[in-house]
Design an enzyme around this catalytic site. Structure first.
Site, PDB file in Angstrom:
ATOM      1  N   VAL A  47       0.877  -1.167   0.000  1.00  9.28           N
ATOM      2  CA  VAL A  47       0.000   0.000   0.000  1.00  9.28           C
ATOM      3  C   VAL A  47       0.914   1.216   0.000  1.00  9.28           C
ATOM      4  O   VAL A  47       1.685   1.433   0.935  1.00  9.28           O
ATOM      5  CB  VAL A  47      -0.926   0.002   1.237  1.00  9.28           C
ATOM      6  N   CYS A  62      14.268  10.621  -0.270  1.00  7.87           N
ATOM      7  CA  CYS A  62      13.465   9.569   0.343  1.00  7.87           C
ATOM      8  C   CYS A  62      13.620   8.312  -0.509  1.00  7.87           C
ATOM      9  O   CYS A  62      14.242   8.350  -1.566  1.00  7.87           O
ATOM     10  CB  CYS A  62      11.992   9.984   0.440  1.00  7.87           C
ATOM     11  N   GLU A  89      -0.239  12.719  -0.775  1.00  8.61           N
ATOM     12  CA  GLU A  89       1.107  13.273  -0.698  1.00  8.61           C
ATOM     13  C   GLU A  89       1.403  13.793   0.711  1.00  8.61           C
ATOM     14  O   GLU A  89       0.496  14.185   1.439  1.00  8.61           O
ATOM     15  CB  GLU A  89       1.140  14.445  -1.708  1.00  8.61           C
ATOM     16  N   ASP A 123       0.614  12.562  10.847  1.00  7.00           N
ATOM     17  CA  ASP A 123       0.311  11.585   9.806  1.00  7.00           C
ATOM     18  C   ASP A 123      -1.185  11.618   9.523  1.00  7.00           C
ATOM     19  O   ASP A 123      -1.980  11.214  10.363  1.00  7.00           O
ATOM     20  CB  ASP A 123       0.750  10.187  10.252  1.00  7.00           C
ATOM     21  N   ARG A 125      -2.542  10.213   6.776  1.00  5.67           N
ATOM     22  CA  ARG A 125      -2.877   9.216   5.753  1.00  5.67           C
ATOM     23  C   ARG A 125      -4.116   8.422   6.165  1.00  5.67           C
ATOM     24  O   ARG A 125      -4.321   8.132   7.340  1.00  5.67           O
ATOM     25  CB  ARG A 125      -1.693   8.256   5.524  1.00  5.67           C
TER      26      ARG A 125
HETATM   27 ZN    ZN Z   1       9.073  10.017  -1.055  1.00  3.53          ZN
END
Ligand code: ZN
Length: 179
Positions: A47, A62, A89, A123, A125
């Site tokens: 995921v 990253c 994002e 976070d 997400r």
């Molecule tokens: Zn990244």
């Protein structure tokens, strides 16, 4: 509710995947599927949240691109599995939050603290869409491809049945923080 809009085969460096496009009225999400996963248990699954810097601009800050490549590699090895790509994002805070947090991160703050300082969540997400997509694909349980065991908890919370975790890789390079 998420709906399947269209699908077609995508040829990749790691073999052919069925690309399935989903939409829930707000965002598009994509599943890349290899092999028969319907009714499947312990389906290898990554995921993956969007990262413009890595996937479009070849950022070396990253390891999102490497994680995607290794996920597709492992799925091809297995001959079966899926990647679910979610449009979220900057840990779900959006690209503005990501850029706004950069100066603080450069001063030495962690990404989490930097997000909080500029008014966003550590976070944000949301994996609800991934759960809905897996349900639509008929996947009963997944072996999660991740280097972050906390992610399994986040996915369990939205109803994804995690049968196990498989680390994508272990190296110094593989431990950069996702922005
Ligand atoms: Zn990244």
């Amino acid at each position: 509710m998420i709906v399947r809009l269209a699908q077609w085969m995508l040829k990749t460096k790691f073999g052919d995947f069925l690309e399935v496009l989903y939409y829930d009225g707000q965002k598009e999400s994509i599943a890349l599927v290899m092999g028969e996963v319907n009714d499947g248990e312990e389906i290898l699954c990554r995921v993956h949240s969007s990262c413009i810097a890595a996937h479009i601009f070849n950022s070396i800050e990253c390891d999102c691109r490497e994680q995607m490549e290794m996920s597709q590699f492992w799925i091809e090895q297995e001959g079966k599995g899926g990647v679910i790509w979610l449009d979220q994002e900057g840990k779900g805070n959006g690209h503005l939050a990501l850029l706004a947090s950069r100066p603080l991160k450069a001063q030495g703050l962690s990404q989490a603290d930097a997000y909080e300082r500029v008014g966003y969540k550590i976070d944000a997400r949301d994996y609800t869409r991934a759960a809905e997509i897996l349900r639509d694909l008929g996947v009963k349980s997944v072996t999660l491809l991740t280097n972050n065991s906390r992610k399994a908890d986040d996915l369990t919370r939205v109803g994804i049945n995690i049968a196990g975790i498989r680390p994508i890789y272990k190296s110094a390079e593989g431990n950069k923080e996702k922005p």
